[in-house]
Motif scaffolding. Structure first.
Motif, PDB file in Angstrom:
ATOM      1  N   ILE A 130       0.889  -1.193  -0.037  1.00 32.04           N
ATOM      2  CA  ILE A 130       0.031   0.060   0.068  1.00 32.04           C
ATOM      3  C   ILE A 130       0.946   1.234  -0.074  1.00 32.04           C
ATOM      4  CG2 ILE A 130      -1.921   1.328   1.271  1.00 32.04           C
ATOM      5  CD1 ILE A 130      -2.783  -1.224   2.342  1.00 32.04           C
ATOM      6  N   ALA A 131       0.449   2.166  -1.065  1.00 31.79           N
ATOM      7  CA  ALA A 131       1.317   3.283  -1.012  1.00 31.79           C
ATOM      8  C   ALA A 131       1.132   4.148   0.400  1.00 31.79           C
ATOM      9  CB  ALA A 131       0.865   4.354  -1.909  1.00 31.79           C
ATOM     10  N   ALA A 132       2.160   4.936   0.953  1.00 31.77           N
ATOM     11  CA  ALA A 132       2.037   5.704   1.990  1.00 31.77           C
ATOM     12  C   ALA A 132       0.764   6.804   1.725  1.00 31.77           C
ATOM     13  CB  ALA A 132       3.434   6.534   2.279  1.00 31.77           C
ATOM     14  N   ARG A 133       0.594   7.286   0.783  1.00 34.35           N
ATOM     15  CA  ARG A 133      -0.336   8.361   0.815  1.00 34.35           C
ATOM     16  C   ARG A 133      -1.725   7.557   0.834  1.00 34.35           C
ATOM     17  NH1 ARG A 133       1.551   7.286  -4.503  1.00 34.35           N
ATOM     18  NH2 ARG A 133       0.091   6.454  -5.998  1.00 34.35           N
ATOM     19  N   ASN A 134      -2.091   6.464   0.675  1.00 37.37           N
ATOM     20  CA  ASN A 134      -3.246   5.905   0.887  1.00 37.37           C
ATOM     21  C   ASN A 134      -3.614   5.066   1.850  1.00 37.37           C
ATOM     22  OD1 ASN A 134      -3.796   6.845  -1.777  1.00 37.37           O
ATOM     23  ND2 ASN A 134      -2.836   4.982  -2.737  1.00 37.37           N
ATOM     24  N   GLU A 135      -2.760   5.034   3.054  1.00 37.72           N
ATOM     25  CA  GLU A 135      -2.565   4.003   4.061  1.00 37.72           C
ATOM     26  C   GLU A 135      -3.797   4.210   4.788  1.00 37.72           C
ATOM     27  OE1 GLU A 135       0.857   4.552   6.246  1.00 37.72           O
ATOM     28  OE2 GLU A 135       2.081   3.389   5.055  1.00 37.72           O
ATOM     29  N   SER A 136      -4.430   5.350   5.328  1.00 35.31           N
ATOM     30  CA  SER A 136      -5.445   5.739   6.090  1.00 35.31           C
ATOM     31  C   SER A 136      -6.407   5.200   5.907  1.00 35.31           C
ATOM     32  CB  SER A 136      -5.408   7.380   6.441  1.00 35.31           C
ATOM     33  OG  SER A 136      -5.720   8.016   5.318  1.00 35.31           O
ATOM     34  N   LEU A 137      -6.682   5.291   4.581  1.00 34.43           N
ATOM     35  CA  LEU A 137      -8.131   4.743   3.948  1.00 34.43           C
ATOM     36  C   LEU A 137      -8.149   3.353   3.643  1.00 34.43           C
ATOM     37  CD1 LEU A 137      -9.205   7.514   1.262  1.00 34.43           C
ATOM     38  CD2 LEU A 137     -10.134   7.177   3.526  1.00 34.43           C
ATOM     39  N   GLU A 138      -6.956   2.721   2.966  1.00 36.05           N
ATOM     40  CA  GLU A 138      -6.933   1.430   2.688  1.00 36.05           C
ATOM     41  C   GLU A 138      -6.610   0.499   4.160  1.00 36.05           C
ATOM     42  OE1 GLU A 138      -6.625  -0.107  -0.162  1.00 36.05           O
ATOM     43  OE2 GLU A 138      -6.506   1.403  -1.589  1.00 36.05           O
ATOM     44  N   TYR A 139      -6.296   1.003   5.000  1.00 32.90           N
ATOM     45  CA  TYR A 139      -6.228   0.263   6.327  1.00 32.90           C
ATOM     46  C   TYR A 139      -7.501   0.165   7.007  1.00 32.90           C
ATOM     47  CZ  TYR A 139      -1.079   0.411   6.044  1.00 32.90           C
ATOM     48  OH  TYR A 139       0.130   0.387   5.697  1.00 32.90           O
ATOM     49  N   LEU A 140      -8.602   0.804   6.709  1.00 37.61           N
ATOM     50  CA  LEU A 140      -9.763   0.750   7.562  1.00 37.61           C
ATOM     51  C   LEU A 140     -10.224  -0.687   7.422  1.00 37.61           C
ATOM     52  CD1 LEU A 140     -11.467   3.930   6.416  1.00 37.61           C
ATOM     53  CD2 LEU A 140     -10.393   3.606   8.679  1.00 37.61           C
ATOM     54  N   SER A 141     -10.440  -1.203   6.490  1.00 33.33           N
ATOM     55  CA  SER A 141     -11.171  -2.550   6.429  1.00 33.33           C
ATOM     56  C   SER A 141     -10.361  -3.790   7.142  1.00 33.33           C
ATOM     57  CB  SER A 141     -11.225  -3.304   4.970  1.00 33.33           C
ATOM     58  OG  SER A 141     -10.018  -3.474   4.341  1.00 33.33           O
ATOM     59  N   THR A 142      -8.883  -3.739   7.121  1.00 36.73           N
ATOM     60  CA  THR A 142      -8.138  -4.743   7.933  1.00 36.73           C
ATOM     61  C   THR A 142      -8.271  -4.410   9.445  1.00 36.73           C
ATOM     62  OG1 THR A 142      -6.118  -3.250   7.518  1.00 36.73           O
ATOM     63  CG2 THR A 142      -6.765  -5.298   5.873  1.00 36.73           C
ATOM     64  N   GLN A 143      -8.377  -3.052   9.830  1.00 38.84           N
ATOM     65  CA  GLN A 143      -8.316  -2.631  11.172  1.00 38.84           C
ATOM     66  C   GLN A 143      -9.439  -3.174  11.780  1.00 38.84           C
ATOM     67  OE1 GLN A 143      -7.953   1.829  10.939  1.00 38.84           O
ATOM     68  NE2 GLN A 143      -5.666   1.727  10.601  1.00 38.84           N
ATOM     69  N   PHE A 144     -10.601  -2.962  11.042  1.00 37.02           N
ATOM     70  CA  PHE A 144     -11.991  -3.385  11.749  1.00 37.02           C
ATOM     71  C   PHE A 144     -11.741  -5.148  11.883  1.00 37.02           C
ATOM     72  CE2 PHE A 144     -16.030  -5.387  11.174  1.00 37.02           C
ATOM     73  CZ  PHE A 144     -16.848  -4.495  12.020  1.00 37.02           C
ATOM     74  N   VAL A 145     -11.376  -5.720  10.907  1.00 41.16           N
ATOM     75  CA  VAL A 145     -11.473  -7.171  11.061  1.00 41.16           C
ATOM     76  C   VAL A 145     -10.223  -7.677  12.404  1.00 41.16           C
ATOM     77  CG1 VAL A 145     -11.085  -9.509   9.949  1.00 41.16           C
ATOM     78  CG2 VAL A 145     -11.818  -7.681   8.723  1.00 41.16           C
ATOM     79  N   ALA A 146      -9.340  -6.733  12.309  1.00 46.70           N
ATOM     80  CA  ALA A 146      -8.230  -7.265  13.420  1.00 46.70           C
ATOM     81  C   ALA A 146      -8.905  -7.068  14.806  1.00 46.70           C
ATOM     82  CB  ALA A 146      -6.876  -6.339  13.168  1.00 46.70           C
ATOM     83  N   GLU A 147      -9.506  -5.738  14.956  1.00 49.40           N
ATOM     84  CA  GLU A 147     -10.181  -5.534  16.434  1.00 49.40           C
ATOM     85  C   GLU A 147     -10.988  -6.706  16.497  1.00 49.40           C
ATOM     86  OE1 GLU A 147     -11.509  -3.371  19.481  1.00 49.40           O
ATOM     87  OE2 GLU A 147      -9.805  -3.238  18.366  1.00 49.40           O
ATOM     88  N   TYR A 148     -12.036  -7.113  15.641  1.00 50.83           N
ATOM     89  CA  TYR A 148     -12.880  -8.095  15.918  1.00 50.83           C
ATOM     90  C   TYR A 148     -12.287  -9.396  16.280  1.00 50.83           C
ATOM     91  CZ  TYR A 148     -16.593 -11.879  14.840  1.00 50.83           C
ATOM     92  OH  TYR A 148     -17.365 -12.571  15.136  1.00 50.83           O
ATOM     93  N   LEU A 149     -11.125  -9.698  15.724  1.00 51.64           N
ATOM     94  CA  LEU A 149     -10.475 -11.163  15.927  1.00 51.64           C
ATOM     95  C   LEU A 149      -9.884 -10.956  17.271  1.00 51.64           C
ATOM     96  CD1 LEU A 149      -9.041 -11.941  12.492  1.00 51.64           C
ATOM     97  CD2 LEU A 149     -10.859 -13.111  13.784  1.00 51.64           C
ATOM     98  N   GLY A 150      -9.359  -9.807  17.502  1.00 48.11           N
ATOM     99  CA  GLY A 150      -8.562  -9.832  18.920  1.00 48.11           C
ATOM    100  C   GLY A 150      -9.325  -9.456  20.130  1.00 48.11           C
ATOM    101  N   HIS A 151     -10.412  -8.965  19.776  1.00 46.49           N
ATOM    102  CA  HIS A 151     -11.364  -8.377  21.170  1.00 46.49           C
ATOM    103  C   HIS A 151     -12.698  -8.887  21.321  1.00 46.49           C
ATOM    104  CE1 HIS A 151      -7.752  -6.303  22.392  1.00 46.49           C
ATOM    105  NE2 HIS A 151      -7.628  -5.667  21.245  1.00 46.49           N
ATOM    106  N   LYS A 152     -13.226  -8.955  20.258  1.00 45.34           N
ATOM    107  CA  LYS A 152     -14.796  -9.179  20.089  1.00 45.34           C
ATOM    108  C   LYS A 152     -15.117 -10.516  20.213  1.00 45.34           C
ATOM    109  CE  LYS A 152     -15.309  -4.778  19.707  1.00 45.34           C
ATOM    110  NZ  LYS A 152     -15.676  -3.783  20.798  1.00 45.34           N
ATOM    111  N   ILE A 153     -14.635 -11.485  19.446  1.00 43.60           N
ATOM    112  CA  ILE A 153     -14.973 -12.834  19.458  1.00 43.60           C
ATOM    113  C   ILE A 153     -14.435 -13.669  20.434  1.00 43.60           C
ATOM    114  CG2 ILE A 153     -15.226 -12.917  17.048  1.00 43.60           C
ATOM    115  CD1 ILE A 153     -12.477 -14.705  16.965  1.00 43.60           C
ATOM    116  N   LYS A 154     -15.216 -14.672  20.967  1.00 37.74           N
ATOM    117  CA  LYS A 154     -14.632 -15.551  22.151  1.00 37.74           C
ATOM    118  C   LYS A 154     -14.549 -17.014  21.759  1.00 37.74           C
ATOM    119  CE  LYS A 154     -14.820 -11.854  24.781  1.00 37.74           C
ATOM    120  NZ  LYS A 154     -13.360 -11.307  25.273  1.00 37.74           N
ATOM    121  N   PRO A 155     -13.385 -17.442  22.005  1.00 41.35           N
ATOM    122  CA  PRO A 155     -12.214 -17.092  22.458  1.00 41.35           C
ATOM    123  C   PRO A 155     -11.661 -16.131  21.507  1.00 41.35           C
ATOM    124  CG  PRO A 155     -11.709 -19.393  21.909  1.00 41.35           C
ATOM    125  CD  PRO A 155     -13.169 -18.877  21.841  1.00 41.35           C
TER     126      PRO A 155
END
Length: 258
Positions: A130-155
């Motif tokens: 991912i080019a540096a100029r597009n990081e903030s937008l391109e990362y949104l989807s992967t950030q959301f999934v990572a948050e779900y896997l790391g903190h929302k689901i059990k275990p």
């Protein structure tokens, strides 16, 4: 994958920092837990797997991969820390994840196909450059999934293994809280920077960093609750003298020619 278990073949994780001169190297070596551990709150910028302010730890399964991921310039120094898991870590390995749909006559076939396609697409998206100029937008989807896997689901998962976008065979690891608690196996740390010297004798030989252990007061903290320990004896300091590039050629065609 369970990392840190007796059956796990992976016994180390690696993390790198770039230094531009010997003073910066000495600063990192004097307190590896602070300098190679999770960044403080004011430096937690948005990343592939975390929104700004969210603490995570980006690492790699290979020393070569962690060097590539910090993108050092030629002439820069790279300090590589070696981390040993002290507890079992539950990681989702996207590089070795096979999701089948089973029988095509199953009642929930649509859901199974959807899960397969989602995992496949997420694995591809998370590993693409991912080019540096597009990081903030391109990362949104992967950030959301990572948050779900790391903190929302059990275990929940302690982290994710994913393909490096900078090396063809390298694997990255991102760890979430509370798996990012760090200790160190050497009771001499943290040190005063005066306890480390930079020596180059004679001038044309490779320099070295020396620890003066006679003046060091031992730190008896045992880090009994840490999930990872830095193995200081395995710490490496490397100078970058070359970079390999892989390119894909794109044709240039003049479509306006008659």
């Amino acid at each position: 994958m369970t990392l840190g278990s007796p059956k796990s073949k992976i016994t180390r994780l690696y993390r790198a920092r770039v230094a531009n001169d010997s003073k910066h190297i000495i600063k990192i070596l004097s307190d590896p837990k602070k300098e190679l551990g999770p960044p403080p709150a004011e430096y937690r910028v948005s990343g592939r797997m975390n929104a700004a302010g969210i603490p995570v730890l980006y690492m790699a399964l290979e020393p070569e991969t962690t060097i590539a991921e910090v993108r050092p310039a030629i002439g820069a120094w790279v300090i590589i820390g070696s981390f040993r898991p002290e507890r079992e870590l539950r990681l989702l390995d996207l590089t070795n994840l096979k999701v089948g749909v089973g029988s095509y006559f199953r009642a929930d076939l649509d859901a199974a196909v959807g899960l397969r396609d989602f995992v496949s697409n997420f694995s591809r998206i998370i590993s693409r450059p991912i080019a540096a100029r597009n990081e903030s937008l391109e990362y949104l989807s992967t950030q959301f999934v990572a948050e779900y896997l790391g903190h929302k689901i059990k275990p929940s998962f302690d982290g994710i293994i994913f393909q490096s976008s900078l090396t063809s065979k390298g694997k990255n690891v991102v760890l979430f809280e509370p798996a990012i608690s760090i200790g160190i196996d050497d009771h001499r740390f943290p040190l005063s920077e005066d306890n480390i010297s930079y020596v180059q004798i004679p001038p044309d030989e490779q320099p070295e960093f020396r620890l003066d252990t006679k003046r060091i007061k031992l730190n008896r903290k045992n880090y009994k609750d840490c999930k990872l320990k830095i193995i200081f004896s395995e710490t490496k300091v490397q100078e970058v003298y070359g970079i390999d590039y892989q390119c894909i050629e794109t044709d240039i065609n003049n479509v306006n020619e008659e």
